[in-house]
Motif scaffolding. Sequence first.
Motif, PDB file in Angstrom:
ATOM      1  N   ASP A 123       0.836  -1.201   0.000  1.00  0.00           N
ATOM      2  CA  ASP A 123       0.000   0.000   0.000  1.00  0.00           C
ATOM      3  C   ASP A 123       0.872   1.254   0.000  1.00  0.00           C
ATOM      4  O   ASP A 123       2.097   1.190   0.122  1.00  0.00           O
ATOM      5  CB  ASP A 123      -0.961   0.010   1.197  1.00  0.00           C
ATOM      6  CG  ASP A 123      -0.251  -0.115   2.537  1.00  0.00           C
ATOM      7  OD1 ASP A 123       0.812   0.515   2.715  1.00  0.00           O
ATOM      8  OD2 ASP A 123      -0.758  -0.843   3.409  1.00  0.00           O
ATOM      9  N   LYS A 124       0.217   2.377  -0.142  1.00  0.00           N
ATOM     10  CA  LYS A 124       0.907   3.663  -0.242  1.00  0.00           C
ATOM     11  C   LYS A 124       1.700   3.986   1.021  1.00  0.00           C
ATOM     12  O   LYS A 124       2.830   4.486   0.942  1.00  0.00           O
ATOM     13  CB  LYS A 124      -0.117   4.762  -0.523  1.00  0.00           C
ATOM     14  CG  LYS A 124       0.479   6.136  -0.678  1.00  0.00           C
ATOM     15  CD  LYS A 124      -0.600   7.170  -0.954  1.00  0.00           C
ATOM     16  CE  LYS A 124      -0.032   8.564  -1.011  1.00  0.00           C
ATOM     17  NZ  LYS A 124      -1.073   9.569  -1.270  1.00  0.00           N
ATOM     18  N   ASP A 125       1.137   3.714   2.187  1.00  0.00           N
ATOM     19  CA  ASP A 125       1.828   4.033   3.441  1.00  0.00           C
ATOM     20  C   ASP A 125       3.142   3.272   3.572  1.00  0.00           C
ATOM     21  O   ASP A 125       4.166   3.847   3.962  1.00  0.00           O
ATOM     22  CB  ASP A 125       0.927   3.740   4.647  1.00  0.00           C
ATOM     23  CG  ASP A 125      -0.207   4.744   4.780  1.00  0.00           C
ATOM     24  OD1 ASP A 125      -0.063   5.874   4.259  1.00  0.00           O
ATOM     25  OD2 ASP A 125      -1.226   4.403   5.403  1.00  0.00           O
ATOM     26  N   ASN A 126       3.125   1.984   3.247  1.00  0.00           N
ATOM     27  CA  ASN A 126       4.361   1.194   3.303  1.00  0.00           C
ATOM     28  C   ASN A 126       5.389   1.710   2.301  1.00  0.00           C
ATOM     29  O   ASN A 126       6.582   1.762   2.590  1.00  0.00           O
ATOM     30  CB  ASN A 126       4.074  -0.283   3.039  1.00  0.00           C
ATOM     31  CG  ASN A 126       3.452  -0.968   4.226  1.00  0.00           C
ATOM     32  OD1 ASN A 126       3.756  -0.650   5.371  1.00  0.00           O
ATOM     33  ND2 ASN A 126       2.564  -1.916   3.968  1.00  0.00           N
TER      34      ASN A 126
ATOM     35  N   LEU B 257       5.638   4.818   1.132  1.00  0.00           N
ATOM     36  CA  LEU B 257       6.173   6.096   1.608  1.00  0.00           C
ATOM     37  C   LEU B 257       7.150   5.902   2.759  1.00  0.00           C
ATOM     38  O   LEU B 257       8.193   6.568   2.814  1.00  0.00           O
ATOM     39  CB  LEU B 257       5.032   7.023   2.029  1.00  0.00           C
ATOM     40  CG  LEU B 257       4.223   7.627   0.882  1.00  0.00           C
ATOM     41  CD1 LEU B 257       3.029   8.400   1.420  1.00  0.00           C
ATOM     42  CD2 LEU B 257       5.093   8.524   0.022  1.00  0.00           C
ATOM     43  N   ASN B 258       6.844   4.991   3.669  1.00  0.00           N
ATOM     44  CA  ASN B 258       7.767   4.714   4.781  1.00  0.00           C
ATOM     45  C   ASN B 258       9.103   4.202   4.262  1.00  0.00           C
ATOM     46  O   ASN B 258      10.168   4.615   4.736  1.00  0.00           O
ATOM     47  CB  ASN B 258       7.148   3.713   5.755  1.00  0.00           C
ATOM     48  CG  ASN B 258       6.036   4.324   6.574  1.00  0.00           C
ATOM     49  OD1 ASN B 258       5.990   5.538   6.769  1.00  0.00           O
ATOM     50  ND2 ASN B 258       5.130   3.492   7.045  1.00  0.00           N
TER      51      ASN B 258
END
Length: 97
Positions: free
Chosen positions: A18-21, A23-24
């Motif tokens: 997903d996007k959050d992973n 970006l992290n």
Amino acid sequence: MMADEALDSGLVSRVFPDKDNMLNAAFALAAEISSKSPVAVQGSKINLIYSRDHSVDESLDYMATWNMSMLQTQDIIKSVQAAMEKKDTKSATFSKL
């Protein structure tokens, strides 16, 4: 093209759920790169861009010139010293560009 196909083709090096992973991971990579010598990071980028548009021989000559100039800074000594002391390179103060 789907993400798994891009990964299998070598177009991307990692795929995230997903996007959050994503970006992290991107911020973690940016933090790691920013902890390195600015001279080395910029030199690597310049050499990669140069090599893209020139022959292997020209690129190797260009890189040799860059490497000679990079040896003029104290960054290599500081990096090696940090590694020998088992310290993180973030503790070293590198040369400014």
